[in-house]
Design a protein around this motif. Structure first.
Motif, mmCIF file in Angstrom:
data_model
loop_
_atom_site.group_PDB
_atom_site.id
_atom_site.type_symbol
_atom_site.label_atom_id
_atom_site.label_comp_id
_atom_site.label_asym_id
_atom_site.label_seq_id
_atom_site.Cartn_x
_atom_site.Cartn_y
_atom_site.Cartn_z
ATOM 1 N N LEU A 181 0.711 -1.401 0.092
ATOM 2 C CA LEU A 181 0.019 -0.059 -0.057
ATOM 3 C C LEU A 181 0.907 1.273 -0.085
ATOM 4 O O LEU A 181 0.468 2.482 -0.019
ATOM 5 C CB LEU A 181 -0.866 -0.047 1.327
ATOM 6 N N LYS A 182 2.107 1.093 0.339
ATOM 7 C CA LYS A 182 2.866 2.267 0.227
ATOM 8 C C LYS A 182 3.034 2.877 -1.060
ATOM 9 O O LYS A 182 3.141 4.380 -1.221
ATOM 10 C CB LYS A 182 4.528 1.914 0.491
ATOM 11 N N VAL A 183 2.639 2.285 -2.330
ATOM 12 C CA VAL A 183 2.717 2.784 -3.430
ATOM 13 C C VAL A 183 1.646 4.018 -3.339
ATOM 14 O O VAL A 183 1.801 4.950 -4.033
ATOM 15 C CB VAL A 183 2.246 1.772 -4.566
ATOM 16 N N PHE A 184 0.569 3.827 -2.536
ATOM 17 C CA PHE A 184 -0.582 4.809 -2.614
ATOM 18 C C PHE A 184 -0.395 5.847 -1.637
ATOM 19 O O PHE A 184 -1.251 6.360 -1.014
ATOM 20 C CB PHE A 184 -1.875 4.362 -2.407
#
Lengths: 271, 281
Positions: free
Chosen positions: A146-149
Motif C-alpha cells: 500500500l506504500k505505493v499509494f
C-alpha cells in the motif's frame, strides 16, 4: 473492575500455532473468517467448526479462556438467534399472532449462532497466540504494497502497537479517577441514562488531559531511544516462513476445498 | 575535554508572544568525566531537568555549547549518535515503555539503530540480566511494579550500549522498595560496567551515594564537589530552600548547640559513630 476483559489478550507459549509466522496466521485467520461466510449448509459449516476446533486444540490454550472470550458476545449471539427463530419457512411448529416458529427458523437460528461463535473463536486463536507487536508487525508487512499509494504503513502499525500497549494503563487510570471522583461525592450509579453520561464527564476530562501528558512523555522517550520512523529499522523477531507455515496453508486449502465441495454437492440448508 | 561538557549554556523555553521568555539556564558550565557517578540536585525550577535534556540533544542551547563525547549537540547529523551514547531515563516508568511485552520493549532501541536481529537478541538478554529482570522478559509491563518498570526502562537504554545514562528523577514516583531497587541497579552499572551516571534527584539521601554532587539553583551551578564537601555548606543550602540528609542536619544542629562533632556527617552510621564517640568520651 474494568481490566478483566480478555479482548486482545496474549498468552505466551510455544505451541504449533504460537510458532506460526504471524503474517501467515493473519492471512489464515482471514481465510477462516471468509470460510465461515462461504459455508452454505450444515455440512460445510461442520467443516469450518472442525477447523476452529483443530486450531484451538493445537494452540495449547485452555478451553476456559476461549469460553471467556465468548462471554462478552453471548447476548449478541442469543439476540440474533432468537430473532432468526421467527424468520424462515417450513413446517409451522408454534404460532402466536404474527409470530411463528418454523423448522426453518430453528435451523436458521442454530446456523447463525454457530457462525458468530466460530467467527469469534477464529479471532481469539489469533489474538491469544500472537503478541500485539507481532500482530502489528505482520500487518505492517502485509500492508507494505500500500506504500505505493502513499499510505504510511509503518506509522499506522506503530500507532496500533502503542494504542494496544496503553489500553491497560488507561483502564487502570480510569478506575483511579472514578474512585477519586466518588471519594469527592460524585454519584455515578444512580439516575437515568443521560444523567449517568453526564456523571462520566468529570472522569473523561482528567483522563483526556493525562493522555496528552503521557503522549508527550512517550514521544520524548521514543526520541531518546533514537526512533526516527520506519527507515533503516530492524526487528528482533524477524519474520520468516517455515515448513510449519506451508503445512498450515495446505491444511487450510484442504478445509476450504471441503467447504466448497459440501456447498456444491450436498443439498442446501434445510429450510 | 570531559565526557559531557557544557560551556556557558543558556536556555529559555519559548514563551507566548509579547512575554519575554524567562531564562531557565543562565550560563551553566559543567564537566562530567567518563565513569563518574554524579548526582544533580536542585528544587523545582532550578533547571536540573532542562540541563539533562541538553546532554543528549533533546534540547539545544540558545547560547553556549554542549558536547557529548566531544560531539557538538548542535550538529544535526550527530543527533542520533549522541542519543545512542547518552541514554535518558524519564520520571514516569509507565510513559516510556513502548511495547506490550518486556523483551520487545527493550529491543525497541537497538531496532531503531538497525542492529541485526541475532545481535538484538543478545543485547536484550544481556540488558535484562544486568537489571535482574530476565525472568520477566515475556511479561506485560502493566503487570510489573513501578521499580521493575523503571528497571525495564533502564534496560531499554542499556540495549543501545551507551557510555552514559542520565536519569531524570527516576525514583520520584516509586515506593521506598522500588527506589532502592533502582538505586542499586544504577550503582552496580556504574561500578561494574563503568557506565557514567548522572542522577537527577531531589532526595538528599540518594545524592549521598554518588561520587560527586552538583547543586543547581535558578539556572546556575551553586555547589559542586564530593557529597561531604557539598553537605558541609548546610547554611548555604538552607538559604536556597534545599535540604541536607537527615543525619547531616542532626549533626549540624547539635554542633550549633555546642557539641563537638566532626564536620560533614553524611549518613546514619557516621552519625551514630560520632555520637558514640561524643557520649563515651
Amino acid at each position: 473492575m474494568l481490566s478483566n476483559s480478555t479482548l486482545g489478550q496474549y498468552f505466551p507459549g510455544n505451541s504449533i500455532i504460537h510458532r506460526l509466522d504471524p503474517r501467515f496466521k493473519l492471512l489464515l485467520t482471514f481465510v477462516g473468517i471468509v470460510l465461515v461466510f462461504v459455508a452454505g449448509n450444515f455440512f460445510s459449516l461442520f467443516a469450518v467448526v472442525a477447523l476452529v476446533v483443530l486450531a484451538m486444540g493445537l494452540s495449547g490454550i485452555p478451553l476456559r479462556q476461549y469460553l471467556k472470550s465468548l462471554k462478552a458476545i453471548i447476548v449478541l449471539v442469543l439476540f440474533t438467534a432468537v430473532l432468526n427463530l421467527f424468520y424462515g419457512h417450513g413446517e409451522v411448529l408454534w404460532q402466536f399472532w404474527i409470530f411463528q416458529i418454523t423448522t426453518g427458523g430453528i435451523s436458521n437460528a442454530f446456523f447463525i449462532a454457530i457462525r458468530v461463535i466460530s467467527l469469534i473463536l477464529f479471532s481469539a486463536v489469533l489474538t491469544y497466540t500472537t503478541s500485539p507487536t507481532q500482530l502489528t508487525d505482520a500487518l505492517e508487512r502485509v500492508m507494505k504494497p500500500l506504500k505505493v499509494f502513499h499510505i504510511r504503513v509503518h506509522e499506522i502499525a506503530m500507532m496500533m502497537t502503542i494504542a494496544l500497549r496503553f489500553v491497560p494503563t488507561l483502564l487502570e487510570e480510569t478506575d483511579k479517577i472514578m474512585s477519586a471522583q466518588k471519594a469527592r461525592g460524585a454519584d455515578m450509579e444512580s439516575g437515568g441514562a443521560i444523567q449517568r453520561m453526564k456523571a462520566l464527564i468529570p472522569v473523561l476530562i482528567p483522563l483526556f488531559v493525562s493522555s496528552f501528558r503521557r503522549a508527550y512523555d512517550l514521544a520524548t522517550a521514543m526520541e531518546c531511544r533514537c526512533y526516527r520512523g520506519g527507515e533503516g529499522r530492524t526487528k528482533m523477531k524477524s519474520l520468516h516462513a517455515t515448513v510449519l507455515d506451508y503445512r498450515a496453508v495446505a491444511i487450510i486449502v484442504l478445509f476450504a476445498a471441503a467447504v466448497v465441495a459440501c456447498n456444491l454437492l450436498l443439498p442446501a440448508r434445510l429450510m | 575535554m570531559d565526557y559531557l561538557q557544557t560551556a556557558d549554556v543558556r536556555f529559555a523555553y519559548e514563551a507566548e508572544e509579547g512575554v519575554t521568555p524567562r531564562e531557565v539556564l543562565c550560563g551553566v558550565t559543567l564537566g562530567i568525566r567518563k565513569g563518574e557517578f554524579v548526582a544533580l540536585l536542585g528544587h523545582n525550577g532550578s533547571g536540573k531537568s532542562t540541563i539533562a535534556k541538553h546532554f543528549n540533544a533533546m534540547l539545544l542551547p540558545s547560547g553556549g555549547k554542549v558536547y557529548a563525547d566531544g560531539m557538538d549537540t548542535m550538529d544535526e547529523s550527530l543527533k542520533y549518535e549522541i542519543r545512542r551514547r547518552v541514554g535518558l531515563v524519564l520520571q514516569n516508568p509507565d510513559n516510556q515503555l513502548v511495547a506490550s511485552i518486556v523483551e520487545e520493549d527493550v529491543a525497541f532501541g537497538p531496532e531503531n539503530l538497525g542492529v541485526p536481529p541475532e545481535e538484538i537478541r543478545e543485547r536484550v538478554e544481556e540488558a535484562l540480566k544486568a537489571v535482574e529482570m530476565f525472568g520477566h522478559r515475556l511479561d506485560a509491563p502493566y503487570k510489573l511494579s513501578g521499580g521493575q518498570k523503571q528497571r525495564i526502562a533502564i534496560a531499554g537504554i542499556l540495549a543501545m550500549k551507551p557510555d552514559c545514562i542520565v536519569l531524570d528523577e527516576p525514583t520520584a514516583m516509586l515506593d521506598p522498595r522500588g527506589r532502592e531497587e533502582v538505586l542499586q541497579t544504577i550503582t552496580r552499572l556504574n561500578r561494574e560496567q563503568g557506565i557514567t551516571v548522572v542522577l537527577i534527584t531531589h532526595y538528599m539521601d540518594e545524592a549521598v551515594r554518588a561520587g560527586r554532587v552538583v547543586v543547581m539553583d535558578s539556572g546556575r551551578v551553586l555547589l559542586d564537589g564530593t557529597p561531604r564537601e557539598v553537605f558541609s555548606h548546610v547554611e548555604l543550602l538552607k538559604k536556597h530552600e534545599l535540604d541536607v540528609p537527615q543525619a547531616t542536619e542532626l549533626a549540624h544542629r547539635l554542633k550549633a548547640m555546642g557539641c563537638s562533632l566532626p564536620e560533614g556527617v553524611l549518613d546514619e552510621e557516621e552519625c551514630v559513630a560520632a555520637l558514640e564517640l561524643l557520649l563515651g568520651g
